[in-house]
Structures are given as structure tokens and as C-alpha cells.
Design a protein around this motif. Structure first.
Motif, PDB file in Angstrom:
ATOM      1  N   SER A 113       0.825  -1.210   0.000  1.00 54.48           N
ATOM      2  CA  SER A 113       0.000   0.000   0.000  1.00 54.48           C
ATOM      3  C   SER A 113       0.855   1.254   0.000  1.00 54.48           C
ATOM      4  CB  SER A 113      -0.932   0.002   1.214  1.00 54.48           C
ATOM      5  OG  SER A 113      -0.181  -0.023   2.422  1.00 54.48           O
ATOM      6  N   ALA A 144      -7.786  -6.391  -2.764  1.00 51.07           N
ATOM      7  CA  ALA A 144      -8.739  -5.312  -2.515  1.00 51.07           C
ATOM      8  C   ALA A 144      -8.291  -4.452  -1.340  1.00 51.07           C
ATOM      9  CB  ALA A 144     -10.131  -5.890  -2.260  1.00 51.07           C
ATOM     10  N   LYS A 145      -7.769  -5.095  -0.300  1.00 47.20           N
ATOM     11  CA  LYS A 145      -7.301  -4.358   0.877  1.00 47.20           C
ATOM     12  C   LYS A 145      -6.136  -3.452   0.504  1.00 47.20           C
ATOM     13  CE  LYS A 145      -5.482  -5.031   5.567  1.00 47.20           C
ATOM     14  NZ  LYS A 145      -5.048  -6.033   6.586  1.00 47.20           N
ATOM     15  N   LEU A 162      -5.514  -2.069  -2.400  1.00 50.21           N
ATOM     16  CA  LEU A 162      -5.999  -0.918  -3.150  1.00 50.21           C
ATOM     17  C   LEU A 162      -6.712   0.081  -2.248  1.00 50.21           C
ATOM     18  CD1 LEU A 162      -7.353  -2.593  -6.403  1.00 50.21           C
ATOM     19  CD2 LEU A 162      -5.383  -1.074  -6.207  1.00 50.21           C
ATOM     20  N   ARG A 163      -7.475  -0.433  -1.313  1.00 49.08           N
ATOM     21  CA  ARG A 163      -8.197   0.447  -0.388  1.00 49.08           C
ATOM     22  C   ARG A 163      -7.215   1.309   0.399  1.00 49.08           C
ATOM     23  NH1 ARG A 163     -11.340  -3.148   1.144  1.00 49.08           N
ATOM     24  NH2 ARG A 163     -10.192  -3.915   2.960  1.00 49.08           N
ATOM     25  N   SER A 193      -5.122   3.767  -2.040  1.00 47.61           N
ATOM     26  CA  SER A 193      -5.832   4.877  -2.668  1.00 47.61           C
ATOM     27  C   SER A 193      -5.488   6.213  -2.027  1.00 47.61           C
ATOM     28  CB  SER A 193      -7.341   4.643  -2.604  1.00 47.61           C
ATOM     29  OG  SER A 193      -7.793   4.619  -1.260  1.00 47.61           O
ATOM     30  N   GLU A 229     -14.749  -4.556  -4.914  1.00 43.71           N
ATOM     31  CA  GLU A 229     -14.503  -5.329  -3.696  1.00 43.71           C
ATOM     32  C   GLU A 229     -13.794  -4.477  -2.638  1.00 43.71           C
ATOM     33  OE1 GLU A 229     -15.384  -8.260  -2.802  1.00 43.71           O
ATOM     34  OE2 GLU A 229     -15.838  -9.446  -4.594  1.00 43.71           O
ATOM     35  N   ALA A 230     -12.981  -3.551  -3.090  1.00 47.05           N
ATOM     36  CA  ALA A 230     -12.252  -2.685  -2.170  1.00 47.05           C
ATOM     37  C   ALA A 230     -13.124  -1.549  -1.636  1.00 47.05           C
ATOM     38  CB  ALA A 230     -11.023  -2.108  -2.862  1.00 47.05           C
TER      39      ALA A 230
END
Length: 314
Positions: free
Chosen positions: A62, A87-88, A90-91, A94, A112-113
Motif C-alpha cells: 500500500s 482489494a485491501k 488498493l483500499r 488509494s 470489492e475494495a
């Protein structure tokens, strides 16, 4: 320098990597290494492509120094769900990236994220219904080439990813660079995001060369009246034969088909030029500006002014 990170998972569609050519040629056009791209995956190492061969990747974090994340889609996002950690990542990522894009079914990973909640998005037309059913809080516009909603970019399937990448080049550099890149890649045109995934010529799908010839003639001469007699002559058929064959092969009357071609041409002209609506109406064969407005409302549900306003929106 703008750093692009491709986020891959097992079974990713190879077509997503074709977008690297867009950024590579953009660098060549400006004679500078503006774009730098790398391949990532959750665990790093080799990732199996949709064609079955491995591609080497780095471990994605991340905190990775990435300005744009490009998430590649898979052939079937329902039976091949991405790793939950993807997905985690990307969350969390971001917060550091300028933008995050889902190419084709890569949008499922963004959903999903939780990054698509309340946003306008698109995806491959074959999976639009599944996405809407699975993520009811996402606003699906299944007939669009690509959509930009704030930090989030999504594209339709396959070659639409090239159009999304060209739009990024236009935003990062300028329109002329994007046009030059499209020309270098021998792309027939730089499609706008609002363009439908299915061009009118594809929708009509004539079965014989004669009807195709008539449609090609119509598309190249939209500023003319284009009655049945003229189109029949282009097809080397009698007007009666032409009308019968045209209906059989396209399911539309020649007049309706020509109107669809005029509508598509006018919309693209409005999106891509600064011509007045009167000029657009004249060049695409409408009787006048009022007639064009009526056809827009009937065919698209919006006015020409609304199309221009959306095209100019940041």
C-alpha cells in the motif's frame, strides 16, 4: 516522472498489458521518460496470465511509490475472484495514489475494495449485470468505453483499455500527444469515454458486401440527403431490392440506420470539436439544430448541449 503500477492476479487478461505501449510511445513523442511502469502482484514472483504463461512481478504494498494503479481484469471475475488482500491493498493505497483504474473486469477488484460505492463506472458489457447484482451501490453505465469519476477510472473490455490509457496521456500531457500516440499505434480514432461500446456499424452488422458498401457510403456522405435511391445505387441494387435486403440484414429501415449513423457522428463531433451546434447539425445531415435535438433526445435521452457540457467537464 509518473509511476504506473500494474496490479496482476492469476489468470489476468494479457490485453491489459497492451496499454504499456500507449505510455511507452508517449515517452517517445515527448522525448522524455515521463512514464515509468512496473508489474506488481500481492505476493510477487511469477503470475499466470490468461494465456497460461508466467509474468514476473514485484510485491505490491500500500505504500509502494505508485501514482497510477492499473488493475488488470480476468476472464471470469465471478469464478476467478481476486485475492482478498488485493482489494485491501488498493483500499489502503488509494490514499497515496493519484488515480486507480480498473481495466475491463478489473473494476470488480475496485468494487470489492469499496472504491466504487456511489460512483459511475463501466466494465466489459458481458459482466455488467453481474457487477450490478453483486455491487448494487455502484452506478453501472454498461455501454461506455471508459468513465472517469474523480480518482477512479474504469474501462470496458479488451481494446477499451487503450482508450483509457490514451485519455490518461491527454490529461497528463496534452491532446496532441495523445493523438500522435494513437496515430503511431495505428488506432483508427481516439475514442472518447462517452462513446458506446458498440459502434453503429457493428450494431447493424450487415451480412453482404452490397449492404456494407451502402452503409460505408452513407457514413462517408452524412451531409447529403441519402435517400433510398441513392443508397441503392451505391449498392448496385434496385431501390425495392435494396430496401428488402437492408431490412433483412440489419433489422432497420435505411432511414433509421442513417439516422443512427448521423446521431453517432454528431455526438462524436460535439465531444471532440468546438464547432457550433448549427455547424454540427449541417455537417452530419440533420435538417437543422432543432431536428438534431429531437434525434438526440429520442436516441440518447439527452440534448446536444448536455453532451457538450459533459465532454468539457473536468
Amino acid at each position: 516522472m509518473h509511476r504506473i503500477g500494474y496490479l496482476l492476479s492469476d489468470g489476468f487478461q494479457m490485453m491489459a498489458l497492451a496499454t504499456q505501449s500507449v505510455f511507452e510511445h508517449a515517452n517517445a513523442v515527448i522525448a522524455d521518460a515521463f512514464y515509468h511502469f512496473e508489474l506488481f502482484s500481492v505476493d510477487g514472483g511469477d503470475v499466470r496470465s490468461s494465456a497460461g504463461f508466467p509474468i514476473g512481478t514485484r510485491v505490491a504494498r500500500s505504500t509502494s511509490k505508485v501514482d497510477t494503479w492499473l488493475v488488470a481484469g480476468v476472464s471470469d471475475p465471478i469464478s476467478e475472484p481476486p485475492p482478498a488482500r488485493m482489494a485491501k491493498l488498493l483500499r489502503q493505497g488509494s490514499a497515496h495514489a493519484q488515480r486507480i483504474a480498473g481495466i475491463c473486469t478489473g473494476g470488480f477488484v475496485l468494487a470489492e475494495a469499496g472504491l466504487l460505492s456511489g460512483r459511475r463506472v463501466t466494465t466489459h458489457w458481458a459482466f455488467a449485470t453481474q457487477m450490478q447484482d453483486r455491487f448494487p451501490d455502484v452506478v453501472i453505465e454498461s455501454d461506455r468505453i471508459f468513465i472517469v469519476d474523480g480518482q477512479i477510472w474504469t474501462s470496458a473490455g479488451m481494446t477499451a483499455g487503450l482508450d483509457l490509457a490514451l485519455a490518461m496521456v491527454e490529461k497528463d500531457l496534452d491532446l496532441e500527444v495523445a493523438r500522435t500516440v494513437a496515430h503511431m499505434l495505428v488506432m483508427p480514432q481516439r475514442r472518447s469515454g462517452g462513446q458506446t461500446q458498440h459502434a453503429q456499424m457493428l450494431r447493424l452488422a450487415p451480412k453482404t458486401d452490397r449492404i456494407q458498401t451502402a452503409l460505408n457510403y452513407a457514413q462517408q456522405n452524412l451531409n447529403k440527403t441519402l435517400g433510398v435511391d441513392e443508397l441503392a445505387q451505391a449498392a448496385n441494387l434496385s431501390p425495392r431490392q435494396f430496401h428488402r435486403l437492408f431490412m433483412q440484414e440489419t433489422g432497420k429501415s435505411p432511414a433509421k440506420a442513417v439516422e443512427s449513423l448521423r446521431l453517432e457522428a454528431a455526438r462524436l463531433m460535439i465531444e471532440r470539436s468546438r464547432h457550433t451546434l448549427d455547424v454540427v447539425a449541417r455537417e452530419t445531415g440533420f435538417r437543422d439544430r432543432r431536428h438534431m435535438r429531437e434525434v438526440f433526445l429520442r436516441g440518447l435521452g439527452v440534448t446536444p448541449q448536455a453532451v457538450r457540457r459533459d465532454a468539457r467537464a473536468p
